[in-house]
Motif scaffolding. Sequence first.
Motif, mmCIF file in Angstrom:
data_model
loop_
_atom_site.group_PDB
_atom_site.id
_atom_site.type_symbol
_atom_site.label_atom_id
_atom_site.label_comp_id
_atom_site.label_asym_id
_atom_site.label_seq_id
_atom_site.Cartn_x
_atom_site.Cartn_y
_atom_site.Cartn_z
ATOM 1 N N LEU A 137 4.645 2.658 3.289
ATOM 2 C CA LEU A 137 4.755 3.754 4.245
ATOM 3 C C LEU A 137 4.146 3.384 5.595
ATOM 4 N N TYR A 138 3.091 2.579 5.570
ATOM 5 C CA TYR A 138 2.440 2.156 6.806
ATOM 6 C C TYR A 138 3.146 0.965 7.464
ATOM 7 N N ASP A 139 4.139 0.405 6.812
ATOM 8 C CA ASP A 139 4.825 -0.771 7.346
ATOM 9 C C ASP A 139 5.416 -0.448 8.723
ATOM 10 N N PRO A 140 5.140 -1.275 9.754
ATOM 11 C CA PRO A 140 5.619 -0.970 11.109
ATOM 12 C C PRO A 140 7.133 -1.058 11.263
ATOM 13 N N GLY A 173 8.290 1.806 7.603
ATOM 14 C CA GLY A 173 7.615 3.058 7.306
ATOM 15 C C GLY A 173 7.351 3.914 8.523
ATOM 16 N N PHE A 174 6.119 4.484 8.555
ATOM 17 C CA PHE A 174 5.757 5.384 9.645
ATOM 18 C C PHE A 174 5.760 4.701 11.007
ATOM 19 N N GLY A 175 5.666 3.367 11.010
ATOM 20 C CA GLY A 175 5.621 2.640 12.272
ATOM 21 C C GLY A 175 6.858 2.817 13.125
ATOM 22 N N ARG A 176 7.939 3.281 12.503
ATOM 23 C CA ARG A 176 9.180 3.495 13.261
ATOM 24 C C ARG A 176 9.204 4.855 13.948
ATOM 25 N N GLN A 206 4.994 2.132 19.183
ATOM 26 C CA GLN A 206 6.033 1.597 18.309
ATOM 27 C C GLN A 206 5.576 0.283 17.658
ATOM 28 N N GLY A 207 5.755 0.182 16.356
ATOM 29 C CA GLY A 207 5.522 -1.072 15.647
ATOM 30 C C GLY A 207 4.068 -1.433 15.403
ATOM 31 N N ILE A 208 3.143 -0.487 15.525
ATOM 32 C CA ILE A 208 1.728 -0.782 15.264
ATOM 33 C C ILE A 208 1.497 -0.870 13.760
ATOM 34 N N ALA A 209 0.916 -1.971 13.328
ATOM 35 C CA ALA A 209 0.573 -2.135 11.914
ATOM 36 C C ALA A 209 -0.837 -1.578 11.721
ATOM 37 N N PHE A 246 -7.565 1.336 13.491
ATOM 38 C CA PHE A 246 -6.940 2.340 12.639
ATOM 39 C C PHE A 246 -7.050 2.062 11.142
ATOM 40 N N ALA A 247 -7.444 0.862 10.759
ATOM 41 C CA ALA A 247 -7.373 0.475 9.350
ATOM 42 C C ALA A 247 -8.239 1.360 8.458
#
Length: 248
Positions: A81-84, A87-90, A101-104, A111-112
Amino acid sequence: GSARWVGLGNYLTMLGSGEFWSAATHNAVWSLLFVGFSVALGLAGAVLLASLRSGQVFFRLMFFLPYTIASVVGAAVWQNLYDPEKGFGRLPGLIGVDQLQGIAVLGDTRFALPAIALINVWAYWGFLVVILLAAMQGISPELYEAAEIDGGNSWQKFVHVTVPGIRSTLIFVIVISTMFSLLAFDYIWATTRGGPAGATEVAGTLLYREAFQRFNVGYASALGVSTAIVCGAIGLVYVLLRRRGWEI
């Protein structure tokens, strides 16, 4: 090799270690996020469920379900889900916020830690819903009727009837949640292993690393005992409050 007595040497090393204090700071931040959001969501969910006349069992089951999922499975799901890219990164790009956009998030030191704490909150808050809902169902309906007769609105009934009625249970869940937060390990290790750049290193991951990767068993034991002492101190505060008439 053979064991060598070092007295309090491991504890002195621990107190003088920047790595330890960094992990302790992350533990404190984690506890604030985990306990704060878990208790708030648990309380809100319990209040909403208490107002339902039908379907309460179904929603209670849905809220509790994440708590039954193995932590490594939940971590794997949220990693996707966190995949840039998938997942939510889109989402930022889809709503026109290209700067995000595209932040892992799991690979970003900013953010980790909050991102993994959110995973743990998601898995845990339903457990608190069940406990707090059971406490709310033990409040006499006559108290709510009396509040309505006195002209109390929903917020006033919550503050002056619900919260005092579940105070003992609420304090209990805050105490056990704080203890659980100090033992954070599984979601962190399954997602980032304490990274990136130590941004999610907590006492549990540092202990594991010292014991099973660096083979500093004595130092790791000192970390474990220190964590146990902190948890014991929290439990002692709870017991003292109970003896002082908090009716916990």
